[in-house]
Design an enzyme around this catalytic site. Structure first.
Site, mmCIF file in Angstrom:
data_model
loop_
_atom_site.group_PDB
_atom_site.id
_atom_site.type_symbol
_atom_site.label_atom_id
_atom_site.label_comp_id
_atom_site.label_asym_id
_atom_site.label_seq_id
_atom_site.Cartn_x
_atom_site.Cartn_y
_atom_site.Cartn_z
ATOM 1 N N GLY A 249 1.895 0.717 1.046
ATOM 2 C CA GLY A 249 1.665 -0.718 1.149
ATOM 3 C C GLY A 249 0.465 -1.027 2.009
ATOM 4 O O GLY A 249 -0.122 -0.145 2.637
ATOM 5 N N GLN A 250 0.103 -2.311 2.032
ATOM 6 C CA GLN A 250 -1.054 -2.751 2.815
ATOM 7 C C GLN A 250 -0.748 -4.086 3.461
ATOM 8 O O GLN A 250 -0.230 -5.002 2.810
ATOM 9 C CB GLN A 250 -2.279 -2.877 1.909
ATOM 10 N N GLY A 251 -1.031 -4.189 4.759
ATOM 11 C CA GLY A 251 -0.800 -5.426 5.485
ATOM 12 C C GLY A 251 -2.081 -5.962 6.081
ATOM 13 O O GLY A 251 -3.185 -5.531 5.724
ATOM 14 N N VAL A 252 -1.942 -6.895 6.997
ATOM 15 C CA VAL A 252 -3.119 -7.506 7.616
ATOM 16 C C VAL A 252 -3.846 -6.505 8.507
ATOM 17 O O VAL A 252 -5.077 -6.470 8.550
ATOM 18 C CB VAL A 252 -2.695 -8.746 8.437
ATOM 19 N N PHE A 253 -3.093 -5.658 9.196
ATOM 20 C CA PHE A 253 -3.687 -4.758 10.184
ATOM 21 C C PHE A 253 -4.026 -3.383 9.616
ATOM 22 O O PHE A 253 -4.919 -2.720 10.130
ATOM 23 C CB PHE A 253 -2.732 -4.586 11.373
ATOM 24 N N ASN A 255 -3.150 -0.158 6.215
ATOM 25 C CA ASN A 255 -2.406 0.274 5.041
ATOM 26 C C ASN A 255 -1.574 1.498 5.418
ATOM 27 O O ASN A 255 -1.913 2.244 6.320
ATOM 28 C CB ASN A 255 -3.327 0.565 3.847
ATOM 29 N N VAL A 256 -0.458 1.660 4.720
ATOM 30 C CA VAL A 256 0.513 2.703 5.051
ATOM 31 C C VAL A 256 0.609 3.667 3.876
ATOM 32 O O VAL A 256 0.724 3.239 2.723
ATOM 33 C CB VAL A 256 1.889 2.091 5.368
ATOM 34 N N LYS A 271 0.402 5.124 9.278
ATOM 35 C CA LYS A 271 -0.199 3.787 9.288
ATOM 36 C C LYS A 271 -1.665 3.940 9.679
ATOM 37 O O LYS A 271 -1.979 4.319 10.805
ATOM 38 C CB LYS A 271 0.540 2.889 10.279
ATOM 39 N N ASP A 369 6.837 -11.029 14.551
ATOM 40 C CA ASP A 369 6.540 -11.017 13.112
ATOM 41 C C ASP A 369 7.729 -10.475 12.329
ATOM 42 O O ASP A 369 7.574 -9.635 11.430
ATOM 43 C CB ASP A 369 5.293 -10.177 12.829
#
Length: 564
Positions: A249-253, A255-256, A271, A369
């Site tokens: 997955g990929q977030g704001v900070f 990608n994993v 991460k 969060d």
């Protein structure tokens, strides 16, 4: 008298005769015309028509020759493209072709004036040059496409033991290889019409994964435009210790990715933080928080994701974490769409999530969060763990900011700019529990202003004592503490502000919880009543009166077993 009469008569006669003489002279005298004479027609109309027909035939003949020349150039181009000759043959063939270009003998051309023949020669040469220039432009575009594709190939990882081979592995695990020898052979072909004669020059043939002295050009290719690491399945990182297996997955900070540890053979989650100074500092802060959590919970009993180690790779800070099966949002989509998960699983997940919050409160950490995306579940789906501490802060380290926490899970004190504590995590947890129970998001405001309206639709007007503490209250309330709703005008489309003096509660939490679980047994219906009471207390608008984490764990919904 007679003399005077005779003299008068003679004078009169002389005047009359002079007048007659002047008229006669006028008749006989010829005047010279000042206008030029009309041109005399030398040719007849039939001759002009014939001349026009001749010019028309000459123009048709020029157009015919132009078409034939284009056709001949296309045929030669197709032959040359099929043959794919080398550079020397191409240059020789092209030079001989241009030198041997002669007028066609099988076409009879009428003799025309020198002016017309000169125009024809000029048109013919210009047409040929135009076609060649057009081919050059097409070739240039093809070469740019080839250059882009080869750059993508060059950006892929190359292991140290491979001999001049570049591997491009996509996320679907399909592999394509292009050897350096093929690239070199492509460099030798420079046909002016060739589509495969350009390859970017590489300073070195071999590129290793952990070489810290790579060129700046390759360094740019490791990341995308936004600073995320370009994940490629099969990459080996951290001194050949971890092999990337998949992108999770990929977030704001960050990608994993899922990776395999070559030392132990076990799987881990890595991460990979985005490559910029702000994200790097945020990542270091997350490492500190994770280490503190690990030290306080070495046996991982309190449902926070376990942290193993961290390292640097291609300018990215990498955190090695405990691997889990999927996030809670995926669970809800798969098993609880529109109706939520069953009450027994809901009770277990709520208890585990609240235990993680109790540990954070004990350490003085605010997660800031909490949402289904940041909650992971194991493969058996019986253990839940809180993850993603990128926004986490110490309780004495926070400053009011209106955009902390994802908007649908954002507490009212954050929107209003009131100093916040652990209550923001309690609010976000309540929103998450509601979503687990119903499969729907509790508050769906499109902005902070709309979120406040959603809160008041469920909980009533925000108390004035709370509004007065807010740093950003003037954006949402006037001097009388009446709510200012920002909405678009239906006709003009412009934003307007509407003052709302009377707030009416339009939602019933119990009905919404019960609607998603129809035909419940008596025991489960009792748990729904308890859940409604728990959420009401966790969603109190005044954070000072909101239920604490410890009290949430003592609530009957968590403590009492489900009666069958």
């Amino acid at each position: 008298m007679a003399e005077r009469h005779g003299k008068y008569h003679s004078t009169r006669y002389s005047r009359t005769s002079n007048r007659r003489r002047s008229k006669d002279d006028t008749k006989c005298r010829t005047y010279e015309s000042k206008t030029p004479p009309l041109p005399h027609r030398r040719t007849s109309m039939q001759e002009l028509i014939k001349e026009r027909e001749t010019i028309r035939k000459e123009l048709k003949h020029i157009a015919k020759l132009k078409t034939e020349t284009q056709k001949e150039i296309r045929e030669n181009y197709k032959k040359r493209k099929c043959e794919k000759p080398n550079q020397a043959d191409n240059e020789k063939h092209h030079t001989d072709y241009l030198k041997s270009k002669k007028p066609r003998n099988d076409v009879t051309v009428k003799k025309t004036s020198p002016e017309h023949s000169q125009d024809y020669a000029q048109l013919d040469s210009e047409d040929e040059e135009h076609i060649i220039e057009q081919r050059r432009q097409q070739r240039k575009q093809l070469l740019e496409q080839l250059h882009t594709s080869l750059e993508k190939t060059d950006n892929t990882s190359i292991e140290e033991n491979t001999n001049n081979e570049i591997k491009d592995v996509d996320l679907n695990k399909s592999q394509k290889s292009l050897t350096i020898n093929q690239i070199k052979s492509a460099k030798d072909v420079t046909d002016m019409f060739s589509e495969e004669d350009f390859v970017p020059k590489n300073d070195t043939d071999n590129v290793t994964q952990d070489n810290r002295k790579e060129s700046s050009k390759l360094n740019d290719n490791w990341d995308d435009v936004e600073g995320y690491y370009n994940v490629k399945v099969g990459d080996i990182i951290n001194n050949n210790q971890y092999t990337i297996k998949a992108l999770l997955g990929q977030g704001v900070f960050a990608n994993v990715v899922k990776a395999q540890d070559s030392n132990s053979g076990s799987e881990v989650a890595i991460k990979i933080v985005r490559n910029n100074d702000l994200m790097y500092k945020t990542g270091l802060k997350e490492v500190e928080i994770l280490k503190e959590i690990n030290d306080a919970d070495p046996e991982s009993k309190y449902h926070c994701v376990k942290f193993y180690s961290n390292f640097m790779h291609k300018g990215h800070l990498c955190l090695v974490l405990e691997p889990l099966h999927m996030d809670l949002r995926s669970i809800l989509k798969k098993y609880g769409r529109h109706h939520g998960i069953n009450i027994k699983a809901l009770m277990s997940y709520c208890r585990q999530l609240l235990l993680s919050l109790r540990l954070l409160k004990k350490l003085g950490i605010i997660h800031a969060d909490i949402k289904p995306d940041n909650i992971l579940v194991n493969e058996k789906k019986n253990i839940l763990k809180l993850c993603d501490f990128g926004s986490a802060t110490k309780i004495n380290d926070n400053e009011p900011t209106p955009y902390l926490v994802s908007r649908f899970y954002r507490a009212p004190e954050i929107i209003l700019g009131i100093p916040y504590k652990h209550g923001v995590d309690v609010w976000s947890t309540a929103c998450t529990i509601y979503e687990m129970s119903t499969g729907k998001i509790l508050f769906t405001g499109s902005s902070n202003n709309r979120m406040l309206k959603c809160f008041m639709d469920l909980k009533g007007k925000i108390p004035s004592r709370v509004v007065r503490k807010g740093k950003f209250k003037d954006q949402h309330f006037n001097y009388n503490n009446n709510f200012l709703l920002h909405k678009k005008d239906e006709f003009t489309g412009r934003e307007k502000v509407v003052e709302i003096t009377n707030i009416t509660m339009s939602r019933d939490l119990y009905k919404e919880l019960k609607r998603s679980s129809l035909n419940l047994p008596t025991g489960e219906e009792k748990k729904i009543i308890q859940l409604k009471d728990l959420l009401e207390k966790m969603l109190i608008l005044d954070s000072n009166q909101r239920l604490s984490v410890t009290d949430c764990l003592k609530h009957p919904f968590i403590q009492e077993e489900l009666q069958k």
